[in-house]
Design an enzyme around this catalytic site. Structure first.
Site, PDB file in Angstrom:
ATOM      1  N   GLY A   1       0.849  -1.205   0.000  1.00  0.00           N
ATOM      2  CA  GLY A   1       0.000   0.000   0.000  1.00  0.00           C
ATOM      3  C   GLY A   1       0.872   1.239   0.000  1.00  0.00           C
ATOM      4  CB  SER A   2       3.069   2.316  -2.721  1.00  0.00           C
ATOM      5  OG  SER A   2       3.817   3.433  -3.125  1.00  0.00           O
TER       6      SER A   2
ATOM      7  CG  PHE B   1       6.329   6.913  -4.985  1.00  0.00           C
ATOM      8  CD1 PHE B   1       7.224   7.963  -4.964  1.00  0.00           C
ATOM      9  CD2 PHE B   1       5.973   6.362  -6.208  1.00  0.00           C
ATOM     10  CE1 PHE B   1       7.743   8.473  -6.149  1.00  0.00           C
ATOM     11  CE2 PHE B   1       6.479   6.857  -7.393  1.00  0.00           C
ATOM     12  CZ  PHE B   1       7.378   7.918  -7.368  1.00  0.00           C
TER      13      PHE B   1
ATOM     14  CG  ASP C   1       6.039   9.447  -1.076  1.00  0.00           C
ATOM     15  OD1 ASP C   1       5.211   9.404  -0.152  1.00  0.00           O
ATOM     16  OD2 ASP C   1       6.989   8.639  -1.200  1.00  0.00           O
TER      17      ASP C   1
ATOM     18  NE  ARG D   1      11.369   3.283   3.744  1.00  0.00           N
ATOM     19  CZ  ARG D   1      10.615   3.642   2.697  1.00  0.00           C
ATOM     20  NH1 ARG D   1       9.438   3.061   2.509  1.00  0.00           N
ATOM     21  NH2 ARG D   1      11.013   4.568   1.870  1.00  0.00           N
TER      22      ARG D   1
ATOM     23  CG  HIS E   1      14.491   2.314   0.488  1.00  0.00           C
ATOM     24  ND1 HIS E   1      14.630   1.586  -0.663  1.00  0.00           N
ATOM     25  CD2 HIS E   1      13.568   3.278   0.191  1.00  0.00           C
ATOM     26  CE1 HIS E   1      13.836   2.071  -1.599  1.00  0.00           C
ATOM     27  NE2 HIS E   1      13.183   3.108  -1.104  1.00  0.00           N
TER      28      HIS E   1
END
Ligand code: SPV
Ligand code: MG
Length: 290
Positions: free
Chosen positions: A41-42, A44, A54, A155, A186
């Site tokens: 469910g991005s 961005f 974003d 994250r 990331h």
């Protein structure tokens, strides 16, 4: 087994799980139809679909409403991208049960300041919060979940922020200690070296999560072979596919002076009606319209 339990098991087993981004229920349905294990469910993608950056321009409730609609449209698990948690640890305590009630099976929360800036933009504003502060947010997320199978994925944006591998490893270990079920690491380097080095150095027990947008040459078989990665997320391929396809068709219609050339190459209206769940509605009509 419910969706949350299925997702937890898939995340933790030895076979790589694949999630595809979605920005609405239709894109989620197409991802599920293609065989992806889960929906990403991005933030961005949702931001792009509203044509805004974003960068927490959209509200928490806009994102939550879309996650609820997506979770209702597919059977596969939905992983909600909650950015930085829309505030501090107290905000996180309030929103995590809302995502769980909306049908999501996991949240991913990143260690940047609110409002965040998008990770893949060159020279973006990438500011990290203190490790202890983010540990508090991870603890708050874990403490707020109702179903023990609901996953909290932490994250770290340490590599994105240019803070280096040691900082990224220290943060990942601290977030695992705070209760995270997995660590998303990331990178926006165009070569996978930075990520491969992090994965090799990772000594934690929880699985890693990769988003290989910037380093597409790293294939699923390469990621699976690393052994420590439980989930790969394709972060923006639904919106990029949609933009490319719309641009192409719109330009051709302008050029051709009508839809006569493009029509045969497009999905039929019947196909779209099928994706809308028409068969289910006809069944309701048959049973209940008297
Ligand atoms: C997203 O898809 O919103 C993500 C992944 O968070 S990325 O855009 O690569 O940061
Ligand atoms: Mg995001």
């Amino acid at each position: 087994m419910n969706r949350n339990a299925r997702f937890r098991q898939k995340l933790q087993d030895s076979v790589l799980t694949h999630a595809m981004s979605a920005h609405n229920p239709l894109s989620a349905r197409l991802a599920a139809e293609a065989g992806f294990d889960a929906i990403w469910g991005s933030g961005f993608e949702l931001s792009a679909s509203y044509a805004v950056p974003d960068a927490n321009i959209l509200s928490h409730s806009q994102h939550l409403d879309m996650m609820r609609a997506i979770a209702a449209a597919v059977d596969v698990p939905v992983i909600a991208d909650i950015d930085t948690g829309f505030g501090n640890a107290v905000n996180v305590s309030y929103i995590v049960p809302q995502y769980e009630a909306a049908g999501c099976s996991a949240v991913v929360m990143e260690d940047k300041t609110f409002p965040k800036d998008t990770s893949l933009r060159a020279a973006g504003r990438q500011e990290l919060v203190r490790i202890e502060e983010f540990q508090g947010k991870v603890e708050a997320a874990c403490g707020a979940r109702r179903d023990a199978d609901f996953c909290v994925i932490a994250r770290t944006e340490a590599l994105i922020a240019g803070a280096g591998e040691q900082e990224a490893l220290a943060r990942a270990s601290a977030y695992e200690a705070a209760g995270a079920d997995a660590i998303l690491i990331h990178s926006r380097q165009s070569e996978p070296g930075e990520i491969l080095s992090f994965v090799a150095a990772w000594r934690g027990r929880v699985p890693l999560v990769l988003v290989p947008t910037a380093y597409p040459q790293l294939r699923e078989s390469d990621i699976q072979a690393l052994g420590k990665v439980g989930l790969v997320i394709y972060g923006n391929h639904a919106i990029r596919a949609a933009v490319g396809a719309m641009r192409d068709v719109f330009a051709r219609i302008r050029r051709d002076g009508g839809i006569h050339e493009v029509d045969a190459g497009l999905p039929s209206v019947k196909e779209i009606i099928g994706l809308q769940g028409d068969a289910g509605m006809r069944e309701l009509e048959r049973r209940y319209l008297k």
